[in-house]
Design a protein around this motif. Structure first.
Motif, PDB file in Angstrom:
ATOM      1  N   MET A   1       0.781  -1.242   0.018  1.00  0.00           N
ATOM      2  CA  MET A   1      -0.017  -0.034  -0.137  1.00  0.00           C
ATOM      3  C   MET A   1       0.911   1.245   0.129  1.00  0.00           C
ATOM      4  O   MET A   1       1.978   1.238   0.604  1.00  0.00           O
ATOM      5  N   THR A   2       0.567   2.138  -0.636  1.00  0.00           N
ATOM      6  CA  THR A   2       0.927   3.580  -0.588  1.00  0.00           C
ATOM      7  C   THR A   2       0.039   4.700  -0.408  1.00  0.00           C
ATOM      8  O   THR A   2      -1.188   4.440  -0.386  1.00  0.00           O
ATOM      9  N   ASP A   3       0.409   6.098  -0.164  1.00  0.00           N
ATOM     10  CA  ASP A   3      -0.720   7.056   0.198  1.00  0.00           C
ATOM     11  C   ASP A   3      -1.533   7.394  -1.049  1.00  0.00           C
ATOM     12  O   ASP A   3      -2.196   8.231  -0.763  1.00  0.00           O
ATOM     13  N   ARG A   4      -1.026   6.460  -2.288  1.00  0.00           N
ATOM     14  CA  ARG A   4      -1.974   6.997  -3.466  1.00  0.00           C
ATOM     15  C   ARG A   4      -2.987   5.872  -3.583  1.00  0.00           C
ATOM     16  O   ARG A   4      -3.887   5.986  -4.517  1.00  0.00           O
ATOM     17  N   ASP A   5      -3.165   4.777  -2.699  1.00  0.00           N
ATOM     18  CA  ASP A   5      -4.244   3.720  -2.998  1.00  0.00           C
ATOM     19  C   ASP A   5      -5.589   4.141  -2.114  1.00  0.00           C
ATOM     20  O   ASP A   5      -5.372   4.613  -1.051  1.00  0.00           O
ATOM     21  N   VAL A   6      -6.543   4.536  -3.071  1.00  0.00           N
ATOM     22  CA  VAL A   6      -7.776   4.838  -2.568  1.00  0.00           C
ATOM     23  C   VAL A   6      -8.945   4.009  -2.883  1.00  0.00           C
ATOM     24  O   VAL A   6      -9.150   3.539  -3.974  1.00  0.00           O
ATOM     25  N   LEU A   7      -9.728   3.552  -1.948  1.00  0.00           N
ATOM     26  CA  LEU A   7     -10.955   2.753  -2.092  1.00  0.00           C
ATOM     27  C   LEU A   7     -12.078   3.624  -2.169  1.00  0.00           C
ATOM     28  O   LEU A   7     -12.414   4.241  -1.222  1.00  0.00           O
ATOM     29  N   ILE A   8     -12.970   3.320  -3.358  1.00  0.00           N
ATOM     30  CA  ILE A   8     -14.166   3.971  -3.352  1.00  0.00           C
ATOM     31  C   ILE A   8     -15.315   3.020  -3.373  1.00  0.00           C
ATOM     32  O   ILE A   8     -15.208   2.005  -3.997  1.00  0.00           O
ATOM     33  N   SER A   9     -16.138   3.148  -2.538  1.00  0.00           N
ATOM     34  CA  SER A   9     -17.503   2.448  -2.472  1.00  0.00           C
ATOM     35  C   SER A   9     -18.380   2.978  -3.238  1.00  0.00           C
ATOM     36  O   SER A   9     -19.018   4.107  -2.856  1.00  0.00           O
ATOM     37  N   GLY A  10     -19.000   2.428  -4.281  1.00  0.00           N
ATOM     38  CA  GLY A  10     -20.006   2.764  -4.893  1.00  0.00           C
ATOM     39  C   GLY A  10     -19.661   2.906  -6.419  1.00  0.00           C
ATOM     40  O   GLY A  10     -18.680   3.713  -6.800  1.00  0.00           O
ATOM     41  N   ALA A  11     -20.221   2.294  -7.687  1.00  0.00           N
ATOM     42  CA  ALA A  11     -19.875   2.785  -8.962  1.00  0.00           C
ATOM     43  C   ALA A  11     -20.904   3.157  -9.485  1.00  0.00           C
ATOM     44  O   ALA A  11     -21.313   2.774 -10.730  1.00  0.00           O
ATOM     45  N   GLY A  12     -21.737   3.953  -8.614  1.00  0.00           N
ATOM     46  CA  GLY A  12     -22.774   4.849  -9.500  1.00  0.00           C
ATOM     47  C   GLY A  12     -22.451   5.808 -10.501  1.00  0.00           C
ATOM     48  O   GLY A  12     -22.004   5.494 -11.503  1.00  0.00           O
ATOM     49  N   LEU A  13     -22.468   6.881 -10.153  1.00  0.00           N
ATOM     50  CA  LEU A  13     -21.722   8.299 -10.620  1.00  0.00           C
ATOM     51  C   LEU A  13     -20.907   8.743 -10.240  1.00  0.00           C
ATOM     52  O   LEU A  13     -19.839   9.187 -10.688  1.00  0.00           O
ATOM     53  N   ALA A  14     -20.784   9.105  -8.829  1.00  0.00           N
ATOM     54  CA  ALA A  14     -20.069   9.757  -8.029  1.00  0.00           C
ATOM     55  C   ALA A  14     -18.619   9.019  -7.969  1.00  0.00           C
ATOM     56  O   ALA A  14     -17.402   9.538  -8.172  1.00  0.00           O
ATOM     57  N   GLY A  15     -18.621   7.691  -7.705  1.00  0.00           N
ATOM     58  CA  GLY A  15     -17.447   6.723  -7.626  1.00  0.00           C
ATOM     59  C   GLY A  15     -16.735   6.873  -8.738  1.00  0.00           C
ATOM     60  O   GLY A  15     -15.493   7.060  -8.712  1.00  0.00           O
ATOM     61  N   PRO A  16     -17.279   6.498  -9.983  1.00  0.00           N
ATOM     62  CA  PRO A  16     -16.510   6.510 -11.251  1.00  0.00           C
ATOM     63  C   PRO A  16     -15.885   8.045 -11.890  1.00  0.00           C
ATOM     64  O   PRO A  16     -15.012   8.129 -12.082  1.00  0.00           O
ATOM     65  N   ALA A  17     -16.605   8.850 -11.312  1.00  0.00           N
ATOM     66  CA  ALA A  17     -16.166  10.203 -11.714  1.00  0.00           C
ATOM     67  C   ALA A  17     -15.143  10.691 -10.748  1.00  0.00           C
ATOM     68  O   ALA A  17     -13.976  11.378 -11.313  1.00  0.00           O
ATOM     69  N   ALA A 142     -16.706  -8.300   2.217  1.00  0.00           N
ATOM     70  CA  ALA A 142     -17.779  -9.584   2.113  1.00  0.00           C
ATOM     71  C   ALA A 142     -17.361 -10.788   1.493  1.00  0.00           C
ATOM     72  O   ALA A 142     -17.788 -11.805   1.958  1.00  0.00           O
ATOM     73  N   GLY A 143     -16.687 -10.796   0.392  1.00  0.00           N
ATOM     74  CA  GLY A 143     -16.310 -11.721  -0.469  1.00  0.00           C
ATOM     75  C   GLY A 143     -15.016 -12.255   0.077  1.00  0.00           C
ATOM     76  O   GLY A 143     -14.771 -13.663  -0.544  1.00  0.00           O
ATOM     77  N   GLY A 144     -14.526 -11.883   0.979  1.00  0.00           N
ATOM     78  CA  GLY A 144     -13.486 -12.199   1.560  1.00  0.00           C
ATOM     79  C   GLY A 144     -12.052 -11.740   1.424  1.00  0.00           C
ATOM     80  O   GLY A 144     -12.062 -10.965   0.262  1.00  0.00           O
ATOM     81  N   GLY A 145     -11.062 -11.876   2.384  1.00  0.00           N
ATOM     82  CA  GLY A 145      -9.854 -10.873   2.140  1.00  0.00           C
ATOM     83  C   GLY A 145      -9.839  -9.671   2.624  1.00  0.00           C
ATOM     84  O   GLY A 145     -10.932  -8.819   2.891  1.00  0.00           O
ATOM     85  N   THR A 146      -8.569  -9.185   2.968  1.00  0.00           N
ATOM     86  CA  THR A 146      -8.650  -7.797   3.679  1.00  0.00           C
ATOM     87  C   THR A 146      -7.471  -7.105   2.896  1.00  0.00           C
ATOM     88  O   THR A 146      -6.406  -7.703   2.490  1.00  0.00           O
ATOM     89  N   ARG A 147      -7.774  -5.794   2.614  1.00  0.00           N
ATOM     90  CA  ARG A 147      -6.555  -5.106   2.070  1.00  0.00           C
ATOM     91  C   ARG A 147      -6.566  -3.862   2.767  1.00  0.00           C
ATOM     92  O   ARG A 147      -7.408  -3.159   3.392  1.00  0.00           O
ATOM     93  N   ARG A 148      -5.367  -3.095   2.757  1.00  0.00           N
ATOM     94  CA  ARG A 148      -5.304  -1.716   3.314  1.00  0.00           C
ATOM     95  C   ARG A 148      -5.130  -0.453   2.221  1.00  0.00           C
ATOM     96  O   ARG A 148      -4.535  -0.887   1.048  1.00  0.00           O
ATOM     97  N   PHE A 149      -5.947   0.524   2.456  1.00  0.00           N
ATOM     98  CA  PHE A 149      -5.686   1.445   1.726  1.00  0.00           C
ATOM     99  C   PHE A 149      -5.523   2.953   2.410  1.00  0.00           C
ATOM    100  O   PHE A 149      -5.793   3.052   3.651  1.00  0.00           O
ATOM    101  N   ALA A 150      -5.136   3.767   1.577  1.00  0.00           N
ATOM    102  CA  ALA A 150      -4.750   4.975   2.366  1.00  0.00           C
ATOM    103  C   ALA A 150      -5.998   5.918   2.937  1.00  0.00           C
ATOM    104  O   ALA A 150      -5.987   6.373   3.937  1.00  0.00           O
ATOM    105  N   LEU A 151      -6.967   5.666   2.014  1.00  0.00           N
ATOM    106  CA  LEU A 151      -8.137   6.489   2.244  1.00  0.00           C
ATOM    107  C   LEU A 151      -9.419   5.539   1.557  1.00  0.00           C
ATOM    108  O   LEU A 151      -9.135   5.058   0.877  1.00  0.00           O
ATOM    109  N   VAL A 152     -10.644   5.942   2.159  1.00  0.00           N
ATOM    110  CA  VAL A 152     -11.785   5.243   1.921  1.00  0.00           C
ATOM    111  C   VAL A 152     -12.838   6.413   1.489  1.00  0.00           C
ATOM    112  O   VAL A 152     -12.884   7.187   2.369  1.00  0.00           O
ATOM    113  N   VAL A 153     -13.436   6.234   0.241  1.00  0.00           N
ATOM    114  CA  VAL A 153     -14.421   7.196   0.020  1.00  0.00           C
ATOM    115  C   VAL A 153     -15.864   6.499   0.146  1.00  0.00           C
ATOM    116  O   VAL A 153     -15.951   5.401  -0.709  1.00  0.00           O
TER     117      VAL A 153
END
Length: 399
Positions: A1-17, A142-153
């Motif tokens: 993980m680096t400080d550039r890794d960001v997880l976005i929850s939601g692939a509606g409009l705001a997330g992909p934008a 929920a599907g299994g596995g753990t990952r670390r991200f710098a930020l979560v949106v």
């Protein structure tokens, strides 16, 4: 993980934008989406004012313009289907200048295509737990596995599960109405036309982008109860005329129905630690405002720019994002409250007055001025923010 890794929850409009703009600033976004595939269907959405400039900065305005619905008319009818009035769609809906109207699914596809191959999409999965650490957030899926991200949106909508994890249950501001939207066969042969029929406490509309396209039906009714199920629709719209009985027949056998209260998210703060809220998850104005998509695009642009300018200081970035965006959001939340009140007609007298006004408006010599005066608050809210210079090197903290 680096400080550039960001997880976005939601692939509606705001997330992909957000993903598209973070990618351009050198971040490595990952988008997780509960649905197993990009969501098809949905209703038409407006992109107004500042949001059109955001699309231009993203390099996507031309593609969006090509997908504009091109709606031509708005027609009002009575319970017998007789025309009360027909008006220019752009004028009545307050679209000005470079404003767009497009089907939600078309905008979703444009945003996805702009990021596919460069952004990791994890479909059919969702966040199960979040555990913040000094240098990141451990995310269990929920599907299994753990990952670390710098930020979560959290960009997962009005009923955001991610927001609930970090802020607990957040009461919604109920605006006194519910809305349902679903597809019906275009038996009316509508061609870039939207038709409205109102009775006290109830409104039905239907539109299609062409005679060969399916029609979208919307049903709006007043209710002080914020939590209702779609099973109430048959009862709430019983006895209405025009095409409503036919629409209810189709509804009975339809599984793909959008049904929700007209509600807003109003929060004192849009971040907690390394988690930040975006779009409807942070400040849903309700569908009544017609500004949810625009707010999501503007918010994504500001958040990406502030993260790029902050040099790794996410707290400063979140603070500046909120300071820039909040006045614009509050203006649009106020608009949503007003528009929700206008969507649902009152008693018989006010409904009759509304219909009479529509019937006579087409003959009024100052028709355009009168309509523009009514729609001016929408245009003003859509432009109630000054976007900072782009690229990120030109960004500075708001005064």
């Amino acid at each position: 993980m680096t400080d550039r890794d960001v997880l976005i929850s939601g692939a509606g409009l705001a997330g992909p934008a957000l993903a598209q703009q973070l990618l351009r600033h050198g971040f490595r976004p990952t988008v997780v989406e509960r649905a197993p595939a990009l969501r098809d269907g949905g209703y038409k959405v407006d992109i107004r004012g500042a949001a059109t400039e955001v699309l231009k900065r993203m390099g996507l305005y031309s593609a969006a313009r090509a997908a504009d619905t091109g709606m031509r008319h708005v027609t009002y009818v009575d319970r017998n289907g007789r025309r009360i009035a027909r008006l220019d769609a752009d004028l009545l809906m307050g679209r000005r200048g470079d404003d767009l109207e497009m089907m939600r699914t078309d905008l979703t596809r444009i945003l996805y295509d702009a990021t596919a191959g460069a952004v990791e999409y994890v479909l059919g999965d969702t966040i199960a737990t979040l555990a913040e650490r000094p240098d990141g957030v451990d995310v269990t899926f929920a599907g299994g596995g753990t990952r670390r991200f710098a930020l979560v949106v959290a960009a997962d909508g009005l009923h955001s599960a991610t927001r609930r994890m970090v802020l607990g249950e957040v009461p919604l501001r109920h605006l006194g109405a519910h809305i349902a939207i679903f597809d019906v066969p275009n038996e009316l042969g509508l061609d870039r036309e939207e038709v409205f029929y109102t009775e006290p406490g109830r409104m039905v509309f239907v539109y299609a982008t062409g005679p060969g396209a399916p029609a979208k039906v919307g049903m709006v009714f007043g209710s002080a109860e914020p939590r209702l199920g779609r099973e109430v629709l048959a009862d709430r719209f019983a006895g209405m005329g025009w095409q409503v009985p036919r629409f209810l027949e189709v509804l009975r056998d339809t599984r793909d129905v959008y049904f929700d209260s007209l509600s807003q998210v109003v929060l004192p703060r849009w971040s907690a630690g390394r988690v930040v809220l975006l779009g409807d998850a942070a400040h849903c104005p309700s569908p009544a405002a017609g500004q949810g998509t625009s707010m999501a695009l503007v918010g994504a642009h500001l958040l990406a720019g502030e993260l790029a300018a902050a040099g790794g200081d996410h707290r400063a970035a979140f603070d500046r994002y909120e300071a820039r965006l909040r006045p614009y959001v509050e203006r649009n939340l106020a608009l949503g409250v007003k528009m929700a009140g206008d969507m649902v007609p009152g008693g018989r007298v006010s409904t009759a007055i509304r219909n009479y006004g529509m019937r006579t408006l087409k003959y009024h010599p100052l028709k355009r001025r009168l309509i523009e005066r009514v729609t001016r608050p929408l245009s003003e809210a859509a432009n109630a923010i000054e976007l900072p210079s782009s690229p990120a090197t030109c960004w500075s903290a708001p005064s």
